[in-house]
Scaffold this motif. Structure first.
Motif, short mmCIF file in Angstrom:
data_model
loop_
_atom_site.label_atom_id
_atom_site.label_comp_id
_atom_site.label_asym_id
_atom_site.label_seq_id
_atom_site.Cartn_x
_atom_site.Cartn_y
_atom_site.Cartn_z
N SER A 235 -57.97 -51.92 17.34
CA SER A 235 -56.80 -51.10 17.65
C SER A 235 -57.13 -50.14 18.79
O SER A 235 -58.28 -49.72 18.95
N SER A 289 -58.66 -51.28 11.65
CA SER A 289 -57.55 -51.81 12.45
C SER A 289 -56.29 -51.00 12.14
O SER A 289 -56.27 -49.80 12.30
N TYR A 290 -55.26 -51.65 11.63
CA TYR A 290 -53.99 -50.94 11.55
C TYR A 290 -53.48 -50.81 10.13
O TYR A 290 -53.67 -51.68 9.29
#
Length: 293
Positions: A235, A289-290
């Motif tokens: 990200s 990450s997200y």
């Protein structure tokens, strides 16, 4: 490509960026920082573009010119904003504000505009890394806080964060090599007027050529290719936090190559920086990450 490698690509890119300060310190005295920045982008863009055409990786099909121009503008703006901030408010404050604000801008932009909330580990690691960066630079010179310099440094941080977010949208659809080649070539064209405003005779010296090649090929071309490669699976907020390895590398090179000394506070800052970066590197990929909001 193994899924755990992308964060290390970003980290390696930041380490290569960290060589910039040492290289500039070895440049001829007549070389202006902004002229060095413009030359850096020109050499890097030409190097990447040459490789792209040699290996036949370039493809215009489905290319987003709007995103490409925006990424190029962000990178072109970063150079003069950062160098101007440092010259006005000093290396310590300028570097801390510019590099330290970039992860915050990146995380907030993802959260507000992309509706993507960075994972908890990102907040912890970013706090440790920014605090470490502040402690690393706080005692290196007398602090002079200039509002204009702070504003320019914040602009540099926002430019880098924006470049990272926009670049990720490009590397998802095109090869990382093609993206950085086009973006840096356009950025170099945008900064080309600076090449006519400053004395460029330093480029004719052996040392000037060496500095230009190191900055353009290694600290720009190869470094940003690795950074873009990492963005495929990392990200933007995580990538920008990992890029705080840049001041860490610069400080250590200053100690071991330029004979600089660090205070106890600065060494403690290095430890915090390492802890913050380590948190991101050694967590499972899904943790860095997200998280959708």
């Amino acid at each position: 490509m193994k899924r755990n490698l992308p964060p290390f690509f970003v980290l390696l890119a930041a380490i290569l960026w960290g060589t910039t300060g040492t290289t500039q310190a070895l440049a001829p005295e007549t070389a202006h920082p902004i002229a060095i920045g413009a030359t850096r982008l020109a050499v890097g863009g030409l190097f990447l573009l040459t490789i792209v055409f040699v290996i036949g990786k370039f493809n215009f099909q489905g290319w987003s010119m709007k995103a490409t121009l925006m990424a190029s503008l962000c990178m072109a703006l970063y150079q003069p904003l950062f160098f101007s901030a440092v010259s006005i408010t000093g290396v310590a404050i300028g570097t801390v504000v510019a590099i330290g604000s970039a992860p915050i801008f990146s995380g907030l932009t993802e959260w507000i505009f992309l509706k993507i909330r960075p994972a908890k580990v990102w907040w912890y690691s970013t706090f440790l890394a920014i605090l470490g960066c502040l402690m690393l630079f706080v005692n290196q010179e007398s602090v002079r806080v200039d509002p204009v310099g702070i504003f320019l440094a914040l602009g540099a941080g926002l430019s880098f964060a924006s470049y990272t977010i926009i670049s990720q949208s490009l590397v998802e659809k095109h090869s990382s090599l093609s993206v950085v080649a086009v973006v840096f070539t356009l950025s170099a064209i945008g900064l080309s007027p600076f090449l006519f405003l400053f004395d460029m005779s330093w480029l004719m010296s052996f040392r000037g050529v060496g500095v230009s090649l190191q900055l353009g090929i290694i600290a720009t071309g190869i470094a940003y290719f690795l950074f873009s490669k990492g963005l495929v699976h990392v990200s933007p907020s995580t990538a920008v936090t990992l890029s705080l390895a840049e001041p860490l590398t610069a400080a250590l090179l200053g100690v071991f190559l330029l004979g600089e000394t660090l205070t106890t506070t600065s060494w403690f800052g290095i430890i915090l920086l390492l802890l913050g970066i380590g948190l991101l590197l050694w967590q499972p990929k899904k943790s860095i990450s997200y998280n959708q909001t």
